[in-house]
Scaffold this motif. Structure first.
Motif, PDB file in Angstrom:
ATOM      1  N   MET A  16     118.876  81.612 -20.947  1.00  0.00           N
ATOM      2  CA  MET A  16     117.588  81.598 -21.635  1.00  0.00           C
ATOM      3  C   MET A  16     116.592  82.389 -20.798  1.00  0.00           C
ATOM      4  N   THR A  17     115.834  83.252 -21.461  1.00  0.00           N
ATOM      5  CA  THR A  17     114.837  84.083 -20.785  1.00  0.00           C
ATOM      6  C   THR A  17     113.454  83.762 -21.313  1.00  0.00           C
ATOM      7  N   LEU A  28     110.437  82.485 -25.700  1.00  0.00           N
ATOM      8  CA  LEU A  28     111.756  82.208 -25.130  1.00  0.00           C
ATOM      9  C   LEU A  28     112.822  82.868 -25.989  1.00  0.00           C
ATOM     10  N   VAL A  29     113.854  83.416 -25.328  1.00  0.00           N
ATOM     11  CA  VAL A  29     114.969  84.045 -26.025  1.00  0.00           C
ATOM     12  C   VAL A  29     116.258  83.503 -25.438  1.00  0.00           C
ATOM     13  N   ALA A  30     117.167  83.023 -26.291  1.00  0.00           N
ATOM     14  CA  ALA A  30     118.481  82.551 -25.856  1.00  0.00           C
ATOM     15  C   ALA A  30     119.513  83.631 -26.144  1.00  0.00           C
ATOM     16  N   ASP A  31     120.364  83.905 -25.153  1.00  0.00           N
ATOM     17  CA  ASP A  31     121.409  84.915 -25.279  1.00  0.00           C
ATOM     18  C   ASP A  31     122.705  84.226 -25.695  1.00  0.00           C
ATOM     19  N   ALA A  32     123.181  84.510 -26.911  1.00  0.00           N
ATOM     20  CA  ALA A  32     124.398  83.868 -27.408  1.00  0.00           C
ATOM     21  C   ALA A  32     125.646  84.355 -26.695  1.00  0.00           C
ATOM     22  N   ALA A  33     125.573  85.493 -26.027  1.00  0.00           N
ATOM     23  CA  ALA A  33     126.734  86.022 -25.312  1.00  0.00           C
ATOM     24  C   ALA A  33     126.860  85.420 -23.915  1.00  0.00           C
ATOM     25  N   SER A  34     125.765  85.408 -23.155  1.00  0.00           N
ATOM     26  CA  SER A  34     125.807  84.909 -21.775  1.00  0.00           C
ATOM     27  C   SER A  34     125.428  83.443 -21.664  1.00  0.00           C
ATOM     28  N   GLY A  35     124.737  82.908 -22.668  1.00  0.00           N
ATOM     29  CA  GLY A  35     124.259  81.530 -22.616  1.00  0.00           C
ATOM     30  C   GLY A  35     122.947  81.365 -21.889  1.00  0.00           C
ATOM     31  N   ALA A  83     114.402  84.579 -15.964  1.00  0.00           N
ATOM     32  CA  ALA A  83     115.369  83.567 -16.379  1.00  0.00           C
ATOM     33  C   ALA A  83     114.755  82.176 -16.290  1.00  0.00           C
ATOM     34  N   VAL A  84     115.120  81.298 -17.232  1.00  0.00           N
ATOM     35  CA  VAL A  84     114.698  79.900 -17.217  1.00  0.00           C
ATOM     36  C   VAL A  84     115.789  79.095 -16.527  1.00  0.00           C
ATOM     37  N   ASN A  85     115.488  78.517 -15.389  1.00  0.00           N
ATOM     38  CA  ASN A  85     116.482  77.778 -14.615  1.00  0.00           C
ATOM     39  C   ASN A  85     116.934  76.520 -15.339  1.00  0.00           C
ATOM     40  N   GLY A  86     118.244  76.277 -15.294  1.00  0.00           N
ATOM     41  CA  GLY A  86     118.801  75.064 -15.861  1.00  0.00           C
ATOM     42  C   GLY A  86     118.967  75.069 -17.356  1.00  0.00           C
ATOM     43  N   ALA A  87     118.694  76.213 -17.985  1.00  0.00           N
ATOM     44  CA  ALA A  87     118.718  76.252 -19.451  1.00  0.00           C
ATOM     45  C   ALA A  87     119.960  76.917 -20.008  1.00  0.00           C
TER      46      ALA A  87
END
Length: 317
Positions: A204-205, A195-202, A218-222
């Motif tokens: 989670m992939t 899992l990778v969280a994008d600090a710019a867009s918010g 994309a991870v829904n709801g994350a």
């Protein structure tokens, strides 16, 4: 001969035998410059003042297995110490700027933001062996490593944003994803997923088949604004992401429950797995520590008291 920084908590007369509390995990205490051991269970946890490791070092990261830690000194040299009071032993001169350990503790990655090729470390903790990784000459800012030795390396790119490289053990790097900035990344234990969280867009992939042909979804709801940390529980069910405003989102990777949120009155600086379904949001020891118990019907934010005589942190709920 240069002296080796010490491991604290030793010396003195023999102490009477006592029943020890379970170890919940470890936290680096930057103000005290030591790795703190957190004992107990969520809701009844405390810092063990006698179990310090890493005195004299700049950073220490403990394996989730609780049997060893990797430490960096002020010059970026890498050391290994057992968490039963072992003396740190230098295993690489570096200089390194960071280190990441797999969930099983069998692998680690040492990396630098200078363009130096990162090193995969296998055989931990008994027989560490170093393997040079192909990072395409990039300056690595953060890393994660899976239980099979596959690594994710994050590095800024000239076109803007941050490239996330997937590097299977012994293979060349491929670009798995590009994000605005990395707000956390972690492998799901015992799988080829991360899992990778994008600090710019918010956003989670989830990356699947990281060790062969990475695929992103994309991870829904994350989605969470400006995340600062992300990790996955040891059983692989729960993912937790948090931001500096104190918002926490729990994702059930089994799909059995919907995403759930909680609010901490603290300012999270990380998300790090503890025992069971617990996660750490802040440092602990000198100041009040904050953790999340993610295993119930809803995530609970709980505190770990500061050591006696230390400054208290901001409040939480």
């Amino acid at each position: 001969m240069a002296s080796t920084p010490s491991v604290g908590g030793g010396g003195g007369l023999a102490q009477p035998l006592v029943v020890s509390a379970p170890v919940l995990g470890f936290a680096w205490d930057s103000k005290a410059g030591t790795l703190r051991q957190i004992d107990g269970v969520p809701g009844a946890a405390h810092v063990d003042a006698s179990a310090n490791t890493g005195d004299g070092f700049a950073l220490a990261v403990a394996a989730d297995s609780h049997d060893y830690a990797l430490l960096l000194d002020a010059k970026g040299a890498l050391y290994l110490a057992t968490l039963a009071g072992g003396v740190p032993q230098q295993i690489s001169t570096g200089p390194w700027s960071g280190v990441a350990i797999s969930a099983s503790g069998s692998y680690a990655v040492a990396y630098a933001n200078t363009g130096t090729a990162p090193q995969l470390i296998s055989g931990l903790p008994q027989q560490p062996a170093f393997h040079t990784m192909d990072a395409q000459g990039m300056h690595i800012s953060s890393a994660a490593v899976g239980d099979d030795g596959t690594a994710l390396l994050a590095a800024g790119v000239s076109s803007g944003g941050t490239a996330v490289l997937a590097v299977p053990m012994g293979a060349s790097a491929v670009r798995a994803l590009t994000v605005g900035a990395v707000g956390g990344m972690a492998f799901v234990p015992r799988t080829d997923r991360a899992l990778v969280a994008d600090a710019a867009s918010g956003a989670m992939t989830q990356l699947t088949r990281v060790n062969t042909e990475p695929s992103a979804a994309a991870v829904n709801g994350a989605k969470l604004a400006q995340p600062v940390g992300l990790d996955v529980s040891a059983d692989g069910r729960w993912a937790l992401v948090a931001n500096a405003a104190g918002m926490v989102t729990r994702i059930d990777l089994s799909g059995q429950t919907q995403p759930a949120t909680a609010k901490c009155g603290c300012s999270p600086t990380t998300v790090a797995t503890l025992s069971g379904a617990a996660f750490r949001l802040t440092e602990a020891g000198t100041a009040t520590g904050w953790i999340v118990d993610a295993g119930g019907a809803a995530p609970r934010v709980l505190f770990v008291p500061a050591l006696p005589g230390q400054t208290k942190a901001e409040g939480g709920q």
